[in-house]
Motif scaffolding. Sequence first.
Motif, PDB file in Angstrom:
ATOM      1  N   THR A 104       0.827  -1.201   0.000  1.00 21.39           N
ATOM      2  CA  THR A 104       0.000   0.000   0.000  1.00 21.39           C
ATOM      3  C   THR A 104       0.862   1.252   0.000  1.00 21.39           C
ATOM      4  N   ILE A 107       2.740   3.637   3.107  1.00 18.54           N
ATOM      5  CA  ILE A 107       3.109   2.855   4.289  1.00 18.54           C
ATOM      6  C   ILE A 107       4.589   2.509   4.153  1.00 18.54           C
ATOM      7  N   CYS A 132      -0.672  -5.307   2.157  1.00 18.04           N
ATOM      8  CA  CYS A 132       0.196  -4.537   3.051  1.00 18.04           C
ATOM      9  C   CYS A 132       1.016  -5.547   3.838  1.00 18.04           C
ATOM     10  N   ALA A 134       2.896  -5.371   6.478  1.00 19.69           N
ATOM     11  CA  ALA A 134       2.780  -5.333   7.939  1.00 19.69           C
ATOM     12  C   ALA A 134       1.538  -6.077   8.413  1.00 19.69           C
ATOM     13  N   ILE A 135       0.406  -5.819   7.799  1.00 21.43           N
ATOM     14  CA  ILE A 135      -0.845  -6.465   8.216  1.00 21.43           C
ATOM     15  C   ILE A 135      -0.831  -7.940   7.853  1.00 21.43           C
ATOM     16  N   THR A 136      -0.304  -8.278   6.686  1.00 21.36           N
ATOM     17  CA  THR A 136      -0.222  -9.678   6.277  1.00 21.36           C
ATOM     18  C   THR A 136       0.611 -10.479   7.280  1.00 21.36           C
ATOM     19  N   LEU A 138       1.377  -9.663  10.458  1.00 24.25           N
ATOM     20  CA  LEU A 138       0.785  -9.641  11.787  1.00 24.25           C
ATOM     21  C   LEU A 138      -0.364 -10.631  11.910  1.00 24.25           C
ATOM     22  N   SER A 139      -1.117 -10.805  10.831  1.00 22.57           N
ATOM     23  CA  SER A 139      -2.292 -11.682  10.887  1.00 22.57           C
ATOM     24  C   SER A 139      -1.914 -13.143  11.118  1.00 22.57           C
ATOM     25  N   THR A 145      -2.965  -8.990  18.656  1.00 21.21           N
ATOM     26  CA  THR A 145      -3.243  -8.015  17.597  1.00 21.21           C
ATOM     27  C   THR A 145      -4.329  -7.028  17.994  1.00 21.21           C
ATOM     28  N   PHE A 150       2.977   0.217  14.485  1.00 25.63           N
ATOM     29  CA  PHE A 150       3.816   0.028  13.304  1.00 25.63           C
ATOM     30  C   PHE A 150       4.885   1.107  13.303  1.00 25.63           C
ATOM     31  N   VAL A 176       5.621  -3.658  15.242  1.00 24.55           N
ATOM     32  CA  VAL A 176       5.902  -4.198  13.910  1.00 24.55           C
ATOM     33  C   VAL A 176       6.917  -3.302  13.208  1.00 24.55           C
TER      34      VAL A 176
END
Length: 297
Positions: A104, A107, A132, A134-136, A138-139, A145, A150, A176
């Motif tokens: 994204t 970011i 993204c 970071a989100i990928t 972290l999930s 979470t 970040f 993160v």
Amino acid sequence: MTTHDGQQDLPQGTANSIVPGTLYIVPTPIGNLDDITTRALKVLEGADWIAAEDTRHTNKLLQHYHIKTRTMSLHDHNEDKRAAMLVHRLQDGASVALVSDAGTPLISDPGFVLVRKCRENNINVVPLPGACAAITALSAAGLPTDRFVFEGFLPAKSQARTNQLKLLAERSCTTVFYEAPRRIVDTVSDIREILGAQRQLVMAKELTKTFERFISGTPDEVLAWLNENNAHQKGEFVLMVAGIQPTSTALPADALALLQELAEVLPLKKAAAIVASHCNLKKNALYQAGLSFTQEK
């Protein structure tokens, strides 16, 4: 129709149309070229211009999907000038899709100056959801979470990096980072030195690519894996650091027992609030202690 801040509330467009004079923020794949939405492809194909961090890199994606939209570069070294030029084109009715090399835009990537200038000039900015790193990461990390911070990239210089890590010493939520391959060993070593040998880490490497890996453990365990093979230090990394563990022994045993019982049937925040009121304790301390219950399940 106009919003409260004076910006025109323009239509967002359908899946098959592009609104003139609009800047679109378009996420692109972080590795696997299939990880792009149908809407993103239609915007890239229908826009008048694509502003790309590196046109050579973006052209590979465009060629893969047979998109022939004109591109121009927009990166850290030319963003001020390009942003001013693009604002004029947008005001004249052109549509622009902003992309970075991966993930994204904005970011930890260029685009902030352009988006700010568009907002200042009441130009419609439409963000598309999408990839993204970071989100990928972290999930799938297995770290809490409900709250996370970040930090982008840590400073490249050792002292500045050390100073930044010291700020995390008492942070209770997950942090993160992105990290470059040439610094990953030094960064994990600094985490061990500053945050302690028992702080839990999860390192995501080469997300969505053939050699995607998640390495979890203490700093020493992560370092051992990195040093096992030089190839382990290559690629793109997302580094996630667990928050400081709550000191549950400071809380009365009966309060912890009640919290655990209530957490079985209520959301943790509500359970912590009830116990805090009943036992005259701090809600946040109970909530942090309760995270250990939920992680054990």
